[in-house]
Every structure is written in C-alpha cells, then in structure tokens.
Design a protein around this motif. Structure first.
Motif, PDB file in Angstrom:
ATOM      1  N   ILE A   4       0.776  -1.214   0.147  1.00  0.00           N
ATOM      2  CA  ILE A   4      -0.134  -0.100   0.059  1.00  0.00           C
ATOM      3  C   ILE A   4       0.823   1.085   0.157  1.00  0.00           C
ATOM      4  O   ILE A   4       1.524   1.425   0.990  1.00  0.00           O
ATOM      5  CB  ILE A   4      -0.824   0.059   1.265  1.00  0.00           C
ATOM      6  N   VAL A   5       0.895   1.957  -1.050  1.00  0.00           N
ATOM      7  CA  VAL A   5       1.549   3.041  -1.185  1.00  0.00           C
ATOM      8  C   VAL A   5       0.826   4.260  -0.940  1.00  0.00           C
ATOM      9  O   VAL A   5      -0.255   4.498  -1.817  1.00  0.00           O
ATOM     10  CB  VAL A   5       2.446   3.198  -2.662  1.00  0.00           C
ATOM     11  N   ASN A   6       1.051   5.185  -0.218  1.00  0.00           N
ATOM     12  CA  ASN A   6       0.473   6.567   0.165  1.00  0.00           C
ATOM     13  C   ASN A   6       1.384   7.661  -0.443  1.00  0.00           C
ATOM     14  O   ASN A   6       2.406   7.693   0.129  1.00  0.00           O
ATOM     15  CB  ASN A   6       0.008   6.670   1.485  1.00  0.00           C
ATOM     16  N   LYS A  40      -3.076  10.406  -2.620  1.00  0.00           N
ATOM     17  CA  LYS A  40      -3.508   9.002  -3.388  1.00  0.00           C
ATOM     18  C   LYS A  40      -2.893   8.116  -2.864  1.00  0.00           C
ATOM     19  O   LYS A  40      -2.109   8.015  -2.274  1.00  0.00           O
ATOM     20  CB  LYS A  40      -3.208   9.456  -4.695  1.00  0.00           C
ATOM     21  N   GLN A  41      -3.836   6.968  -2.910  1.00  0.00           N
ATOM     22  CA  GLN A  41      -3.310   5.723  -2.422  1.00  0.00           C
ATOM     23  C   GLN A  41      -3.372   4.732  -3.580  1.00  0.00           C
ATOM     24  O   GLN A  41      -4.318   4.485  -4.201  1.00  0.00           O
ATOM     25  CB  GLN A  41      -4.245   5.101  -1.258  1.00  0.00           C
ATOM     26  N   VAL A  43      -2.593   0.661  -4.395  1.00  0.00           N
ATOM     27  CA  VAL A  43      -2.589  -0.778  -3.818  1.00  0.00           C
ATOM     28  C   VAL A  43      -1.946  -1.530  -4.847  1.00  0.00           C
ATOM     29  O   VAL A  43      -2.561  -1.672  -6.031  1.00  0.00           O
ATOM     30  CB  VAL A  43      -3.784  -1.164  -3.228  1.00  0.00           C
ATOM     31  N   CYS A  62       8.289   3.945  -6.575  1.00  0.00           N
ATOM     32  CA  CYS A  62       7.830   5.047  -6.168  1.00  0.00           C
ATOM     33  C   CYS A  62       8.740   6.122  -6.896  1.00  0.00           C
ATOM     34  O   CYS A  62       8.452   7.231  -7.428  1.00  0.00           O
ATOM     35  CB  CYS A  62       8.094   5.240  -4.760  1.00  0.00           C
ATOM     36  N   TYR A  74       6.225   9.874  -0.095  1.00  0.00           N
ATOM     37  CA  TYR A  74       5.354   8.504   0.075  1.00  0.00           C
ATOM     38  C   TYR A  74       5.679   7.671   1.241  1.00  0.00           C
ATOM     39  O   TYR A  74       6.962   7.773   1.708  1.00  0.00           O
ATOM     40  CB  TYR A  74       5.678   8.006  -1.504  1.00  0.00           C
ATOM     41  N   THR A  75       4.850   6.862   1.450  1.00  0.00           N
ATOM     42  CA  THR A  75       4.688   5.701   2.459  1.00  0.00           C
ATOM     43  C   THR A  75       4.608   4.558   1.705  1.00  0.00           C
ATOM     44  O   THR A  75       3.863   4.581   0.917  1.00  0.00           O
ATOM     45  CB  THR A  75       4.114   6.099   3.709  1.00  0.00           C
ATOM     46  N   GLU A  77       3.716   0.561   2.764  1.00  0.00           N
ATOM     47  CA  GLU A  77       3.247  -0.449   3.696  1.00  0.00           C
ATOM     48  C   GLU A  77       3.132  -1.836   3.106  1.00  0.00           C
ATOM     49  O   GLU A  77       2.448  -1.882   2.258  1.00  0.00           O
ATOM     50  CB  GLU A  77       1.986  -0.164   4.742  1.00  0.00           C
TER      51      GLU A  77
END
Length: 79
Positions: A4-6, A40-41, A43, A62, A74-75, A77
C-alpha cells in the motif's frame, strides 16, 4: 504480498485540492476541520514473497513512476 503506497504533497507545497475540500466542508457547516491535505493511495498486489526485495522494488517504483519526488513524499506499507 500487498503493498500500500500513500503519496502526498510535501509540507509547504500548496495543496489546491485540499483547500477546495476544506472550503467545501466549511460550506457544509463542518467547521471543526482545521486543514485538509489530499493525496492518493496505490495498492499493488505483488508476487514477491521476500519482504526486503518487495520493499526495494516498490521503492524503485515510487522513485521512478508512482510519485513525483520533487513535490511529493510517499510511504510504503507491506501487508
């Protein structure tokens, strides 16, 4: 494995979409919102099973495509 990239604008970058949402919320009498930041997210369903390799791959995604690192942070998970 799922990643999951935010992606969100860096602090100090004008978030015009966030400002518009904040204004709309205020006009609907939601006056307890101090600030809004819109991001934005993304997945990703990965076939990789090694967490370190998956993290390295997604970080590269990313840096090269998913985020504009000049103005966005960005993060990631892994779940």
């Amino acid at each position: 494995m799922k990643a999951i990239v935010n992606v969100f604008l860096k602090a100090g970058v004008l978030d015009s979409q966030g400002k518009a949402v904040h204004h709309a919320l205020s006009s609907l009498q939601f006056n307890n919102v101090e600030d809004v930041r819109v991001g934005k997210q993304i997945v990703l369903q990965l076939t990789e099973t090694n967490k370190e390799k998956a993290m390295a791959d997604v970080t590269k995604m990313c840096e090269e495509l998913l985020a504009n690192t000049v103005i966005e942070d960005y993060t990631i998970e892994l779940v």
